[in-house]
Design an enzyme around this catalytic site. Sequence first.
Site, mmCIF file in Angstrom:
data_model
loop_
_atom_site.group_PDB
_atom_site.id
_atom_site.type_symbol
_atom_site.label_atom_id
_atom_site.label_comp_id
_atom_site.label_asym_id
_atom_site.label_seq_id
_atom_site.Cartn_x
_atom_site.Cartn_y
_atom_site.Cartn_z
ATOM 1 N N ALA A 22 40.360 20.718 27.081
ATOM 2 C CA ALA A 22 40.608 20.040 27.730
ATOM 3 C C ALA A 22 39.010 19.523 28.989
ATOM 4 O O ALA A 22 38.844 19.160 29.330
ATOM 5 C CB ALA A 22 41.305 20.861 28.754
ATOM 6 N N ALA A 49 45.436 16.005 20.258
ATOM 7 C CA ALA A 49 47.070 16.547 19.748
ATOM 8 C C ALA A 49 46.853 17.991 20.175
ATOM 9 O O ALA A 49 45.966 18.782 20.281
ATOM 10 C CB ALA A 49 46.494 16.479 18.260
ATOM 11 N N GLU A 194 41.213 38.841 26.618
ATOM 12 C CA GLU A 194 42.839 38.265 26.253
ATOM 13 C C GLU A 194 43.595 39.417 26.759
ATOM 14 O O GLU A 194 44.241 40.689 26.562
ATOM 15 C CB GLU A 194 42.679 38.040 24.881
ATOM 16 C CG GLU A 194 41.652 37.163 24.592
ATOM 17 C CD GLU A 194 42.044 35.423 24.790
ATOM 18 O OE1 GLU A 194 43.218 34.906 23.738
ATOM 19 O OE2 GLU A 194 40.618 34.664 24.430
ATOM 20 N N LYS A 209 31.790 36.449 13.563
ATOM 21 C CA LYS A 209 30.349 35.571 14.194
ATOM 22 C C LYS A 209 29.313 36.129 12.966
ATOM 23 O O LYS A 209 28.624 35.595 12.862
ATOM 24 C CB LYS A 209 30.644 36.421 15.406
ATOM 25 C CG LYS A 209 31.266 35.112 16.312
ATOM 26 C CD LYS A 209 30.990 35.732 17.808
ATOM 27 C CE LYS A 209 31.949 35.135 18.967
ATOM 28 N NZ LYS A 209 32.258 35.563 20.892
HETATM 29 P P1 NAP Z 1 43.218 27.882 23.578
HETATM 30 O O1 NAP Z 1 43.265 27.959 25.328
HETATM 31 O O2 NAP Z 1 44.526 28.984 23.167
HETATM 32 O O3 NAP Z 1 43.308 26.375 23.372
HETATM 33 C C1 NAP Z 1 44.642 25.792 22.115
HETATM 34 C C2 NAP Z 1 44.826 24.488 21.910
HETATM 35 O O4 NAP Z 1 44.856 24.208 20.978
HETATM 36 C C3 NAP Z 1 45.642 23.978 23.149
HETATM 37 O O5 NAP Z 1 45.499 22.796 23.410
HETATM 38 C C4 NAP Z 1 46.748 24.923 21.821
HETATM 39 O O6 NAP Z 1 47.999 22.983 22.396
HETATM 40 C C5 NAP Z 1 46.430 23.474 21.387
HETATM 41 N N1 NAP Z 1 47.469 23.714 19.475
HETATM 42 C C6 NAP Z 1 47.206 25.058 19.507
HETATM 43 N N2 NAP Z 1 47.950 24.874 18.320
HETATM 44 C C7 NAP Z 1 48.516 24.176 18.279
HETATM 45 C C8 NAP Z 1 49.258 23.397 17.014
HETATM 46 N N3 NAP Z 1 50.003 24.572 16.581
HETATM 47 N N4 NAP Z 1 49.290 21.929 16.867
HETATM 48 C C9 NAP Z 1 48.624 21.445 17.823
HETATM 49 N N5 NAP Z 1 47.953 21.921 18.736
HETATM 50 C C10 NAP Z 1 47.981 23.451 19.229
HETATM 51 O O7 NAP Z 1 42.258 27.813 22.971
HETATM 52 P P2 NAP Z 1 40.517 28.106 23.171
HETATM 53 O O8 NAP Z 1 40.321 28.957 24.079
HETATM 54 O O9 NAP Z 1 40.212 26.189 24.221
HETATM 55 O O10 NAP Z 1 39.390 27.981 21.914
HETATM 56 C C11 NAP Z 1 39.596 26.693 21.278
HETATM 57 C C12 NAP Z 1 38.521 27.014 19.756
HETATM 58 O O11 NAP Z 1 37.154 27.299 20.618
HETATM 59 C C13 NAP Z 1 38.657 28.646 19.762
HETATM 60 O O12 NAP Z 1 38.457 28.447 17.304
HETATM 61 C C14 NAP Z 1 38.158 29.635 20.140
HETATM 62 O O13 NAP Z 1 37.859 30.533 19.526
HETATM 63 C C15 NAP Z 1 36.803 27.842 20.842
HETATM 64 N N6 NAP Z 1 36.043 29.432 20.925
HETATM 65 C C16 NAP Z 1 36.759 29.579 22.427
HETATM 66 C C17 NAP Z 1 35.854 29.902 23.754
HETATM 67 C C18 NAP Z 1 36.408 30.526 25.000
HETATM 68 O O14 NAP Z 1 35.451 30.307 25.497
HETATM 69 N N7 NAP Z 1 37.936 30.100 25.303
HETATM 70 C C19 NAP Z 1 34.556 30.394 23.605
HETATM 71 C C20 NAP Z 1 33.451 29.758 21.702
HETATM 72 C C21 NAP Z 1 34.569 29.006 21.300
HETATM 73 P P3 NAP Z 1 49.048 23.748 23.658
HETATM 74 O O15 NAP Z 1 47.699 23.590 24.842
HETATM 75 O O16 NAP Z 1 50.074 22.565 23.789
HETATM 76 O O17 NAP Z 1 49.798 24.905 23.538
#
Ligand code: NAP
Length: 439
Positions: A22, A49, A194, A209
């Site tokens: 987002a 998506a 989490e 990592k």
């Molecule tokens: P998140 O908040 O769980 O968001 C995941 C997104 O992916 C959601 O919008 C979800 O859709 C969508 N999604 C999940 N499964 C899907 C599917 N089968 N088809 C379509 N859309 C799907 O994850 P995040 O924290 O942003 O993390 C994203 C990536 O960045 C991960 O690989 C994570 O390891 C990495 N990362 C995150 C952070 C952090 O601080 N958060 C830091 C470094 C790296 P809906 O919203 O509709 O459910």
Amino acid sequence: MTTHRPGAPLKVALLGAGSVGAQTARQLIERREELSQRIGAPYELIGIAVRRLDAPRDVELPAELFTTDAEGLIDRADIVIELIGGIEPARTWIERALRQGKDVVTANKALLAAHQVEIFQAGREGGAETWYEAAAAAAIPIIRPLQDSLVGDRIQRVLGIVNGSTNYILDRIDTAGITMEEALDEARRLGYLEADPTADIEGHDAAAKATILAGLAFHTHVPREAVHTEGITRLTGEQLVDARRDGFVVKLLAVAERLHAGTPDEAVNVRVYPALVPHDHPLAAVHGGKNAIFVEAMDAGDLMFYGAGAGGVETSSTVLSDFVLAAKRIVRGAPAEFITFDAHLRIADIAEVASSWQITLHVDDQPGVLEQIAAVLARGDVSVRALHQSALEDAQVDGARLVIITHHAPEGVLRRVVALLGDLPAVRSVVGVLRVEGE
Ligand code: NAP
């Protein structure tokens, strides 16, 4: 490979609109003019998506961009940004994009740790590059320093605090004197953990990592299964207090190390465990949820990369930088660069690694016990550098807590010695065994 028609906007597909997605979408929209200038060409975010079209989002985004048809979106794009996480469907979608010659930006450490070889191969087949600066330490630039800036050097060791949740927990126990349970509760309340904290507290996130960092540092593919992984769940507050008294801080470390350097038996070992770090080491000053990676290079010497290892907006910074670089490459028509693991170093078992140790024992407080323990250590050729004895407060019969810091000893030897210590009748329990790193 995507070819760019001068003047035409690059079509960008975003997969995922969660914490990172987002924020990335918001900036792709709000800062379009500025980022286009840096790229040298216009771009257009053509779709996002997601799984659920009606899910609440952290930021307001144009509803018409959302779709559940990820594959259709990928097929229409020039560049794909994957921020879904997990193995599937992320792997299938990334490989689909790469095979179509479309560069992919991803922050997906779990996927890269498990399948980087296959993903890089898909990129080679399609002539497209994978950009993953955010996958190792979120906002901290460490992938490109290892891949590019230090490519002419020889890295001896990488020591990383690469999991903010566990660093927060250990830091609070150390600095506020709270218990492990209280620190876990606090971390959960503040959103550091989490709902299922297993990946963090059992060390799996750090191990993923470490695999990625080790591959770049040593030009050798290190499979995730080869990373010896211990989390923080078996640590006690007392071990942290003992460590502090002896001049150390306990940190969950990801360590990637070159062993037997300069010999035909040169190898790399990668491991994750809680370890004692000397108070005056720069990693000891990494507090709260912050991350840091300490790199020991042959010519450059010691380098430290410090900052936010998580957070939606922080991580979006790195994702956007990767996006700009990918877009610039496409606009320039430059060939894709591929990661090659061409050093083929042997992956060494942790038994080959030598370090100093902190061994904590609960023992009977009787004459002769120390001699028995010293004899076992001497038989294993393990020498003692410090020893502290204190009374066990809650023991029914006289008992003592012994904390032994050893000089360097190989892991295999130390494990045998600890097993023998545990068998001594006077030893009630082996409370814990921690390695010392960073000396
Ligand atoms: P998140 O908040 O769980 O968001 C995941 C997104 O992916 C959601 O919008 C979800 O859709 C969508 N999604 C999940 N499964 C899907 C599917 N089968 N088809 C379509 N859309 C799907 O994850 P995040 O924290 O942003 O993390 C994203 C990536 O960045 C991960 O690989 C994570 O390891 C990495 N990362 C995150 C952070 C952090 O601080 N958060 C830091 C470094 C790296 P809906 O919203 O509709 O459910």
